[in-house]
Design an enzyme around this catalytic site. Structure first.
Site, PDB file in Angstrom:
ATOM      1  N   LYS A 246       0.873  -1.183   0.000  1.00 21.03           N
ATOM      2  CA  LYS A 246       0.000   0.000   0.000  1.00 21.03           C
ATOM      3  C   LYS A 246       0.904   1.225   0.000  1.00 21.03           C
ATOM      4  CE  LYS A 246      -4.138   1.991   2.071  1.00 21.03           C
ATOM      5  NZ  LYS A 246      -3.817   3.401   1.982  1.00 21.03           N
ATOM      6  N   ARG A 251      -3.753   8.707  -5.571  1.00 21.58           N
ATOM      7  CA  ARG A 251      -4.389   7.841  -6.564  1.00 21.58           C
ATOM      8  C   ARG A 251      -4.440   8.547  -7.902  1.00 21.58           C
ATOM      9  NH1 ARG A 251      -8.483   3.767  -5.407  1.00 21.58           N
ATOM     10  NH2 ARG A 251      -8.748   2.552  -7.308  1.00 21.58           N
ATOM     11  N   ARG A 266      -8.407  10.842  -7.520  1.00 24.08           N
ATOM     12  CA  ARG A 266      -9.512  10.043  -6.993  1.00 24.08           C
ATOM     13  C   ARG A 266     -10.797  10.863  -6.901  1.00 24.08           C
ATOM     14  NH1 ARG A 266      -9.372   7.118  -1.136  1.00 24.08           N
ATOM     15  NH2 ARG A 266     -11.384   7.865  -0.482  1.00 24.08           N
ATOM     16  N   GLU A 295      -1.066   4.413  -8.152  1.00 27.09           N
ATOM     17  CA  GLU A 295      -0.758   5.376  -7.099  1.00 27.09           C
ATOM     18  C   GLU A 295       0.536   6.105  -7.490  1.00 27.09           C
ATOM     19  OE1 GLU A 295      -2.830   5.643  -4.468  1.00 27.09           O
ATOM     20  OE2 GLU A 295      -1.662   6.409  -2.759  1.00 27.09           O
TER      21      GLU A 295
END
Ligand code: AMP
Length: 577
Positions: A246, A251, A266, A295
């Protein structure tokens, strides 16, 4: 429909204090519009000219609007400025000077077209041009129209109408109930354009809405991740999973159509120019059309080190873009592909999509594949999680290998697991500030005592309270909150806010803060998760960890649904079966 008619509705919407009435009033407005009008009108009620992902701005600042008002109403510039000083709202200034005469009532479509002309004016002499075009528009406006025109021009028409409210209102206008909301919402998740949905629905009904397709150039609503408390719970619930790092970045959805590349955030902002190295890298890929999801993060190749979120976030800027890109280049870890050469891939199993990612970006040094490890073992998952954390990553995202890409959904197809805290995995929540209480003692200096904060009820497009916040902030941050709060202060509880507590000052729900708490407890005083006489949820010992910058809108805050899920998980941990 004429603009004065629309302005009458905007006035009504502005003074509405209940979410149900918002939906009904908006539905009534919709029933009076034609398929040609409904698209521009839908943008206008959100204070825009185009969907959120199109970077069209009217580009009139306060100074220019003051000049346009003076020109339109034949009032000396100084007088307009003085009045502005007294009233503090240029919309109201224009309303006063416009008086009551409603002469030529322009159609909504014409006003929209003229505002588009103003937005389009560029280059030498454009400032003059914008001012006189806007003055010409104001000149014949009645009082309410002048007020709303000015607010739209300044980007300050905020009626607090969320996207789900628009979808509900469309359904209501046609069916008298909310039954078409799922159909409209599914289409919205694919195309992210409320105006397009409204027009399609008006012109062709449900079948045409269902036929709206994923298209390059229009962002798809991002798939989001649920949470689970630990690796055991993940394997128990999902079985075999694909585990990925992660990344704590931003994003990005990258769209390529031939030479034309666009990068969306996003929350649907256009980052094409800001993240120019990603744009250039995507342009160099061989496929003709693509939509990639990933990302963006500042990454030092020499040190093989991921840089902290604040550094990546510093790349979101309007000025000095080239220099920033040179000093702090970004890479994007691509973890999904949604479209390739005319084909929508969202229904393919994740594993197949990921194999295509590798193929499509092979050889790029800027677009990098996010690695995966497949496992159904708690030990392997735990080890991988700790491994990534030790490398400076946030944790892992695990994904069901056979899952589709579900646009706009937050479900257990994707689950995030983050760093360890006090022996247990826990996570922060993102809360929206809804109001504040005047402080006593030291706090009073900053003008704010405790804050009232809430979560988002996505189903009903409402904000429900969950806690008061008083700790975790430095003196400077309290001052900063007060400054932000000043611009968001409203006289009455906003229609979308659901609260039993009444703070000294209500705020428009816009600022999101990240909060850590010890646990979630049932509480009769808060409305989050409250149904009838059943208690809602509250946070125990909450403290503010950080301000979320522009990357989270109020509607991106933690939801009531997530809180209920966290509460359930917490209870399971306390009483192991
Ligand atoms: P959160 O914002 O805490 O709900 O976490 C979800 C976010 O994590 C996504 O919106 C992405 O921006 C980010 N993210 C980082 N790495 C990944 C990954 N490998 N897969 C999916 N999302 C990721």
């Amino acid at each position: 429909m004429t603009f004065p008619e629309l302005s009458g509705y905007l006035d009504r919407l502005e003074s509405t204090t209940s979410r149900n009435d918002l939906v009904k009033t908006l539905a009534e407005l919709y029933t009076k519009t034609s398929p040609d009008e409904i698209q521009p009108l839908t943008y206008l009620i959100q204070g825009r000219l185009v969907p959120f992902f199109e970077p069209v701005e009217i580009g009139l600042g306060e100074k220019l609007v003051v000049a346009a008002i003076a020109q339109a109403f034949g009032t000396p510039l100084d007088d307009v400025a003085k009045l502005f000083g007294r009233v503090g709202d240029l919309g109201l200034v224009a309303a006063q000077l416009a008086g009551h005469g409603s002469s030529s009532a322009l159609p909504v479509t014409e006003v929209h077209a003229r505002l588009m002309d103003i937005a389009g004016a560029a280059g030498a002499g454009s400032v003059e041009k914008k001012r006189s075009l806007f003055a010409a528009l104001l000149k014949h406006a009645d009082s309410a129209s002048a007020k709303h025109l000015v607010r739209i021009a300044l980007g300050r028409l905020r009626l607090g109408i969320g996207d789900p409210t628009v979808l509900d209102a469309l359904s209501f206008a046609r069916k008298g109930d909310r039954s078409l909301r799922p159909v409209l919402e599914a289409a919205y998740n694919r195309v992210s354009d409320l105006g397009l949905i409204a027009r399609t629905f008006w012109a062709g009904g449900e079948p045409e809405v269902n036929a709206l397709e994923v298209t390059v150039g229009r962002p798809i609503r991002s798939q989001l991740a649920e949470r689970l408390p630990n690796p055991e719970a993940v394997i128990k619930k999902l079985g075999p999973v694909a585990v990925q790092p992660k990344y704590d970045g931003i994003r990005v959805q990258i769209h390529k159509s031939g030479e034309v590349v666009r990068v969306f955030s996003r929350n649907l902002e256009d980052y094409t120019r800001m993240f120019s190295e990603l744009t250039a890298a995507a342009r160099g890929l061989t496929d003709d059309t693509l939509i990639l999801d990933g990302e963006a993060i500042a990454y030092s190749k020499e040190l093989e080190e991921y840089l902290p979120f604040q550094l990546t976030a510093s790349r979101r800027r309007q000025h000095g873009i080239e220099q920033a890109a040179r000093e702090l280049p970004l890479v994007a870890f691509v973890f999904d592909i949604l479209y390739r050469n005319g084909r929508d891939l969202t229904d393919l199993p994740y594993e197949e999509r990921l194999a295509l990612v590798d193929e499509v970006i092979a050889g790029s040094t800027v677009l990098l594949p996010a690695p995966i490890i497949k496992t159904d073992s708690v030990e392997v998952l735990t080890k991988t999680l700790l491994d990534y954390i030790s490398q400076g990553l946030e944790g892992v995202v695990v994904k069901r290998p056979d899952s589709k890409y579900q646009a706009g959904a937050r479900n257990f197809n994707w689950v995030k697991l983050k760093r360890h805290t006090s022996g247990e995995l826990s996570d922060t929540v993102d809360l929206v500030l809804l109001g504040y209480y005047f402080g006593k003692g030291k706090r009073a200096e900053f003008g704010v005592g405790a804050l009232l904060a809430g979560v988002y009820d996505a189903e009903n497009d409402r904000f429900a309270t969950i806690t008061k916040l008083g700790t975790g902030l430095s003196d400077a941050e309290w001052r900063q909150i007060h400054e932000r709060a000043d611009t968001l202060q409203v006289d009455q509880r906003p229609a979308r806010v659901d609260s039993i507590l009444v703070p000294d000052v209500w705020l428009k729900p816009e600022v999101v803060v990240e909060v850590m708490a010890d646990e979630i407890t049932p509480s009769p005083r808060h409305t989050a998760g409250k149904v009838g006489d059943e208690p809602g949820f509250a946070l125990r010992f909450p403290r503010v960890v950080s301000f979320r910058g522009a990357d989270k809108r109020a509607e991106d805050a933690t939801t009531v649904h997530e809180i209920a899920e966290l509460f359930r998980q917490q209870r399971e941990r306390k009483q192991p079966a």
